[in-house]
Design a protein around this motif. Structure first.
Motif, PDB file in Angstrom:
ATOM      1  N   GLU A  35      85.366 -25.926 -22.700  1.00 34.19           N
ATOM      2  CA  GLU A  35      84.301 -26.459 -23.558  1.00 34.19           C
ATOM      3  C   GLU A  35      82.959 -26.459 -22.842  1.00 34.19           C
ATOM      4  OE1 GLU A  35      83.045 -30.502 -25.961  1.00 34.19           O
ATOM      5  OE2 GLU A  35      85.113 -30.294 -25.270  1.00 34.19           O
TER       6      GLU A  35
ATOM      7  N   LEU B 289      88.319 -22.727 -28.818  1.00 38.50           N
ATOM      8  CA  LEU B 289      88.480 -23.216 -27.441  1.00 38.50           C
ATOM      9  C   LEU B 289      89.732 -22.660 -26.779  1.00 38.50           C
ATOM     10  CD1 LEU B 289      87.413 -26.937 -26.968  1.00 38.50           C
ATOM     11  CD2 LEU B 289      86.447 -24.866 -25.993  1.00 38.50           C
ATOM     12  N   GLN B 290      90.800 -22.516 -27.523  1.00 39.14           N
ATOM     13  CA  GLN B 290      92.022 -21.951 -26.953  1.00 39.14           C
ATOM     14  C   GLN B 290      91.791 -20.523 -26.483  1.00 39.14           C
ATOM     15  OE1 GLN B 290      94.787 -23.501 -26.128  1.00 39.14           O
ATOM     16  NE2 GLN B 290      95.602 -21.613 -25.273  1.00 39.14           N
ATOM     17  N   GLU B 291      91.063 -19.745 -27.279  1.00 44.95           N
ATOM     18  CA  GLU B 291      90.748 -18.373 -26.874  1.00 44.95           C
ATOM     19  C   GLU B 291      89.883 -18.353 -25.618  1.00 44.95           C
ATOM     20  OE1 GLU B 291      91.595 -15.179 -27.900  1.00 44.95           O
ATOM     21  OE2 GLU B 291      93.158 -16.263 -28.978  1.00 44.95           O
TER      22      GLU B 291
ATOM     23  N   THR C  50      91.860 -26.584 -17.901  1.00 49.20           N
ATOM     24  CA  THR C  50      91.751 -27.664 -18.884  1.00 49.20           C
ATOM     25  C   THR C  50      90.818 -27.268 -20.023  1.00 49.20           C
ATOM     26  OG1 THR C  50      89.840 -28.718 -17.824  1.00 49.20           O
ATOM     27  CG2 THR C  50      92.046 -29.395 -17.040  1.00 49.20           C
ATOM     28  N   GLU C  51      90.999 -27.945 -21.147  1.00 53.56           N
ATOM     29  CA  GLU C  51      90.121 -27.715 -22.288  1.00 53.56           C
ATOM     30  C   GLU C  51      88.678 -28.126 -21.982  1.00 53.56           C
ATOM     31  OE1 GLU C  51      89.941 -29.672 -26.553  1.00 53.56           O
ATOM     32  OE2 GLU C  51      91.629 -28.258 -26.394  1.00 53.56           O
TER      33      GLU C  51
ATOM     34  N   GLU D 204      89.723 -25.718 -32.410  1.00 54.19           N
ATOM     35  CA  GLU D 204      90.885 -25.584 -31.535  1.00 54.19           C
ATOM     36  C   GLU D 204      91.151 -24.121 -31.198  1.00 54.19           C
ATOM     37  OE1 GLU D 204      91.077 -27.159 -34.564  1.00 54.19           O
ATOM     38  OE2 GLU D 204      91.022 -29.234 -33.886  1.00 54.19           O
ATOM     39  N   ALA D 205      91.070 -23.250 -32.199  1.00 50.61           N
ATOM     40  CA  ALA D 205      91.330 -21.828 -31.983  1.00 50.61           C
ATOM     41  C   ALA D 205      90.270 -21.208 -31.074  1.00 50.61           C
ATOM     42  CB  ALA D 205      91.379 -21.090 -33.320  1.00 50.61           C
TER      43      ALA D 205
ATOM     44  N   ARG E  67      89.684 -20.680 -23.368  1.00 52.42           N
ATOM     45  CA  ARG E  67      90.514 -21.180 -22.266  1.00 52.42           C
ATOM     46  C   ARG E  67      91.435 -20.088 -21.727  1.00 52.42           C
ATOM     47  NH1 ARG E  67      94.418 -26.538 -22.231  1.00 52.42           N
ATOM     48  NH2 ARG E  67      94.990 -26.346 -20.053  1.00 52.42           N
ATOM     49  N   GLU E  68      92.048 -19.323 -22.619  1.00 53.26           N
ATOM     50  CA  GLU E  68      92.941 -18.251 -22.187  1.00 53.26           C
ATOM     51  C   GLU E  68      92.176 -17.133 -21.486  1.00 53.26           C
ATOM     52  OE1 GLU E  68      95.343 -16.846 -25.459  1.00 53.26           O
ATOM     53  OE2 GLU E  68      96.198 -18.853 -25.766  1.00 53.26           O
TER      54      GLU E  68
END
Length: 129
Positions: A23, A7-9, A18-19, A4-5, A11-12
């Motif tokens: 990915e 992918l969040q990085e 979207t995720e 999660e961390a 994504r930002e």
């Protein structure tokens, strides 16, 4: 680093809506990167990534020859539907900058030794000339 961390990085940094977009970029870039790294360096980097991405890095497509940074970006564009060289540059930078943070300075030095000149910029870690 947790999935999660990571992918969040991505994504930002990539400003993905979207995720799944983040990915997709991560999967393509890590698959291509894995084809360029060998031995303990690849294993050490995989150990710092979420398991799914580690497996992608460890089981890459085989590269016939090392791609210089420009060709790496073009290869990324070829694997992402609708991508251009400009959007692929964005994708590569978003993913590799997160990879660089996960790797840390010492491992990044070892990674860059295995790659053609110019990858430091793709990782967001410019080296002194």
């Amino acid at each position: 680093m947790r999935w999660e961390a990571f992918l969040q990085e991505v994504r930002e940094r990539g400003e993905y809506r979207t995720e799944p977009e983040a990915e997709r970029a991560a999967r393509v870039v890590l698959g291509l990167l894995g084809a360029h790294l060998v031995g303990q360096v690849r294993s050490d980097l995989a150990a710092r990534l979420p398991e799914t991405f580690a497996l992608i890095l460890l089981n890459p497509l085989q590269a016939a020859e090392p791609l210089d940074p420009e060709r790496f970006v073009r290869a990324t564009a070829a694997w992402i539907e609708g991508a251009t060289d400009a959007t692929a540059t964005w994708d590569v930078s978003a993913v590799l900058s997160v990879v660089a943070d996960a790797a840390g300075d010492e491992l990044m030095e070892r990674i860059l030794l295995q790659l053609p000149v110019g990858y430091d910029l793709l990782f967001g870690r410019p080296q002194a000339p």
